[in-house]
Write a protein that holds these residues in place. Structure first.
Motif, PDB file in Angstrom:
ATOM      1  N   LEU A  36       0.771  -1.116  -0.079  1.00 20.89           N
ATOM      2  CA  LEU A  36      -0.037   0.044   0.030  1.00 20.89           C
ATOM      3  C   LEU A  36       0.893   1.208  -0.241  1.00 20.89           C
ATOM      4  CD1 LEU A  36      -2.827   1.277  -0.017  1.00 20.89           C
ATOM      5  CD2 LEU A  36      -2.761   0.928   2.523  1.00 20.89           C
ATOM      6  N   THR A  37       1.883   1.314   0.692  1.00 20.64           N
ATOM      7  CA  THR A  37       3.046   2.369   0.905  1.00 20.64           C
ATOM      8  C   THR A  37       3.537   2.472  -0.617  1.00 20.64           C
ATOM      9  OG1 THR A  37       3.309   1.951   3.172  1.00 20.64           O
ATOM     10  CG2 THR A  37       4.961   3.300   1.789  1.00 20.64           C
ATOM     11  N   ALA A  38       3.715   1.381  -1.446  1.00 21.90           N
ATOM     12  CA  ALA A  38       4.457   1.372  -2.534  1.00 21.90           C
ATOM     13  C   ALA A  38       3.469   2.034  -3.546  1.00 21.90           C
ATOM     14  CB  ALA A  38       4.869   0.193  -3.119  1.00 21.90           C
ATOM     15  N   PHE A  39       1.975   1.557  -3.516  1.00 20.98           N
ATOM     16  CA  PHE A  39       0.922   2.372  -4.389  1.00 20.98           C
ATOM     17  C   PHE A  39       0.576   3.509  -4.050  1.00 20.98           C
ATOM     18  CE2 PHE A  39      -3.571   3.291  -5.028  1.00 20.98           C
ATOM     19  CZ  PHE A  39      -3.712   2.866  -6.158  1.00 20.98           C
TER      20      PHE A  39
ATOM     21  N   ALA B  89      -1.355  -6.907  -5.081  1.00 26.64           N
ATOM     22  CA  ALA B  89      -0.400  -6.732  -3.887  1.00 26.64           C
ATOM     23  C   ALA B  89       0.198  -8.093  -3.533  1.00 26.64           C
ATOM     24  CB  ALA B  89      -1.187  -6.026  -2.843  1.00 26.64           C
ATOM     25  N   SER B  90      -0.574  -9.164  -3.655  1.00 23.96           N
ATOM     26  CA  SER B  90      -0.322 -10.606  -3.077  1.00 23.96           C
ATOM     27  C   SER B  90       1.233 -11.012  -3.755  1.00 23.96           C
ATOM     28  CB  SER B  90      -1.361 -11.323  -3.086  1.00 23.96           C
ATOM     29  OG  SER B  90      -1.678 -11.758  -4.470  1.00 23.96           O
ATOM     30  N   ASP B  91       1.213 -10.435  -5.064  1.00 25.03           N
ATOM     31  CA  ASP B  91       2.510 -10.796  -5.929  1.00 25.03           C
ATOM     32  C   ASP B  91       3.450  -9.882  -5.869  1.00 25.03           C
ATOM     33  OD1 ASP B  91       1.048 -13.106  -6.704  1.00 25.03           O
ATOM     34  OD2 ASP B  91       0.095 -12.178  -8.260  1.00 25.03           O
ATOM     35  N   ALA B  92       3.621  -8.727  -5.014  1.00 29.36           N
ATOM     36  CA  ALA B  92       4.512  -7.679  -4.889  1.00 29.36           C
ATOM     37  C   ALA B  92       4.504  -6.922  -6.040  1.00 29.36           C
ATOM     38  CB  ALA B  92       5.826  -8.360  -4.124  1.00 29.36           C
ATOM     39  N   PHE B  93       3.363  -6.830  -6.691  1.00 32.13           N
ATOM     40  CA  PHE B  93       3.473  -6.074  -8.082  1.00 32.13           C
ATOM     41  C   PHE B  93       3.628  -4.475  -7.719  1.00 32.13           C
ATOM     42  CE2 PHE B  93       0.986  -3.114 -10.978  1.00 32.13           C
ATOM     43  CZ  PHE B  93       1.565  -3.864 -12.189  1.00 32.13           C
ATOM     44  N   TYR B  94       3.218  -3.888  -6.865  1.00 30.30           N
ATOM     45  CA  TYR B  94       3.273  -2.398  -6.556  1.00 30.30           C
ATOM     46  C   TYR B  94       4.939  -2.309  -6.122  1.00 30.30           C
ATOM     47  CZ  TYR B  94      -1.624  -2.336  -7.029  1.00 30.30           C
ATOM     48  OH  TYR B  94      -2.935  -2.391  -7.414  1.00 30.30           O
ATOM     49  N   ARG B  95       5.222  -2.783  -5.250  1.00 31.24           N
ATOM     50  CA  ARG B  95       6.700  -2.701  -5.102  1.00 31.24           C
ATOM     51  C   ARG B  95       7.662  -2.899  -6.171  1.00 31.24           C
ATOM     52  NH1 ARG B  95       7.907  -6.595  -0.295  1.00 31.24           N
ATOM     53  NH2 ARG B  95       6.166  -7.803  -1.087  1.00 31.24           N
ATOM     54  N   LYS B  96       7.369  -4.121  -7.114  1.00 29.49           N
ATOM     55  CA  LYS B  96       8.463  -4.042  -8.303  1.00 29.49           C
ATOM     56  C   LYS B  96       7.960  -3.117  -9.084  1.00 29.49           C
ATOM     57  CE  LYS B  96       8.072  -9.432  -8.120  1.00 29.49           C
ATOM     58  NZ  LYS B  96       7.357 -10.465  -8.716  1.00 29.49           N
ATOM     59  N   THR B  97       7.029  -2.421  -9.455  1.00 26.85           N
ATOM     60  CA  THR B  97       6.517  -1.365 -10.230  1.00 26.85           C
ATOM     61  C   THR B  97       7.305  -0.413  -9.885  1.00 26.85           C
ATOM     62  OG1 THR B  97       4.519  -2.435 -10.733  1.00 26.85           O
ATOM     63  CG2 THR B  97       4.855  -0.092 -11.373  1.00 26.85           C
ATOM     64  N   LEU B  98       7.349   0.034  -8.596  1.00 25.85           N
ATOM     65  CA  LEU B  98       7.888   1.167  -7.913  1.00 25.85           C
ATOM     66  C   LEU B  98       9.692   1.270  -7.901  1.00 25.85           C
ATOM     67  CD1 LEU B  98       7.755   3.879  -6.283  1.00 25.85           C
ATOM     68  CD2 LEU B  98       7.784   2.481  -4.174  1.00 25.85           C
ATOM     69  N   LYS B  99      10.020  -0.122  -7.882  1.00 23.31           N
ATOM     70  CA  LYS B  99      11.544  -0.271  -7.816  1.00 23.31           C
ATOM     71  C   LYS B  99      11.995  -0.055  -9.337  1.00 23.31           C
ATOM     72  CE  LYS B  99      14.780  -3.643  -6.310  1.00 23.31           C
ATOM     73  NZ  LYS B  99      14.844  -5.112  -5.795  1.00 23.31           N
ATOM     74  N   GLN B 100      11.069  -0.564 -10.539  1.00 25.66           N
ATOM     75  CA  GLN B 100      11.510  -0.184 -12.062  1.00 25.66           C
ATOM     76  C   GLN B 100      11.297   1.252 -11.976  1.00 25.66           C
ATOM     77  OE1 GLN B 100       8.439  -2.853 -13.856  1.00 25.66           O
ATOM     78  NE2 GLN B 100       9.777  -4.531 -13.536  1.00 25.66           N
ATOM     79  N   HIS B 101      10.262   1.656 -11.577  1.00 28.60           N
ATOM     80  CA  HIS B 101      10.062   3.222 -11.825  1.00 28.60           C
ATOM     81  C   HIS B 101      11.169   4.145 -11.294  1.00 28.60           C
ATOM     82  CE1 HIS B 101       7.937   6.754 -12.832  1.00 28.60           C
ATOM     83  NE2 HIS B 101       8.050   7.344 -11.751  1.00 28.60           N
ATOM     84  N   THR B 102      11.596   3.801 -10.288  1.00 29.02           N
ATOM     85  CA  THR B 102      12.792   4.548  -9.710  1.00 29.02           C
ATOM     86  C   THR B 102      13.922   4.277 -10.341  1.00 29.02           C
ATOM     87  OG1 THR B 102      12.922   2.990  -7.866  1.00 29.02           O
ATOM     88  CG2 THR B 102      11.747   4.949  -7.491  1.00 29.02           C
TER      89      THR B 102
END
Length: 145
Positions: free
Chosen positions: A62-65, A85-98
């Motif tokens: 949720l923090t990543a989203f 979120a259960s697949d860590a999608f938002y964290r991965k997307t944030l990591k790629q974006h940054t």
């Protein structure tokens, strides 16, 4: 009109709290909603105390989203999806974006730190000529004919 059954339930719950009720059940006070008001006040105080002991912490997803929303990747029309979120999608997307935004905004390692004693090759060479292709002339529109 006050629901007397709800008042009786509130009175029964207040019986478990020592010294909270100075008298027996009074129907006139029940009609005024005294017992449900006392129970609500007691319940709210207990919930506030529990909230102080257990502060809310949002999940990493949720923090990543929310960070992606702040960066403009997602808009208000996009909603948080627990299945993603259960697949860590938002964290991965944030990591790629940054990672992509830092690589775009920062200087490349070969051009950022040029050693004056080093002889570069290709476009990094100090005497390299950078040629540009000339633009083609635009076509003229034919009118009439």
């Amino acid at each position: 009109m006050t629901n007397l059954n709800a008042e009786e339930r509130a009175f029964d719950l207040l019986q478990w709290v020592p010294y909270s009720l100075p008298s027996e059940y009074d129907e006139d006070e029940a009609m005024c909603g005294k017992y449900s008001a006392m129970q609500k006040e007691r319940s709210d105080a207990a919930l506030d105390a529990w909230d102080l002991k257990h502060p809310y912490e949002s999940s990493e997803e949720l923090t990543a989203f929310r960070e992606l929303e702040r960066l403009g990747v997602y808009t208000d029309d996009d909603y948080f999806s627990p299945s993603l979120a259960s697949d860590a999608f938002y964290r991965k997307t944030l990591k790629q974006h940054t990672a992509t935004s830092t690589s775009v905004n920062s200087a490349s390692p070969t051009r950022g730190n040029i050693d004056p004693n080093r002889k570069g090759t290709g476009l990094d060479a100090p005497d390299a000529k950078q040629g540009f292709r000339s633009q083609r002339p635009r076509r003229r529109k034919r009118y009439g004919t």
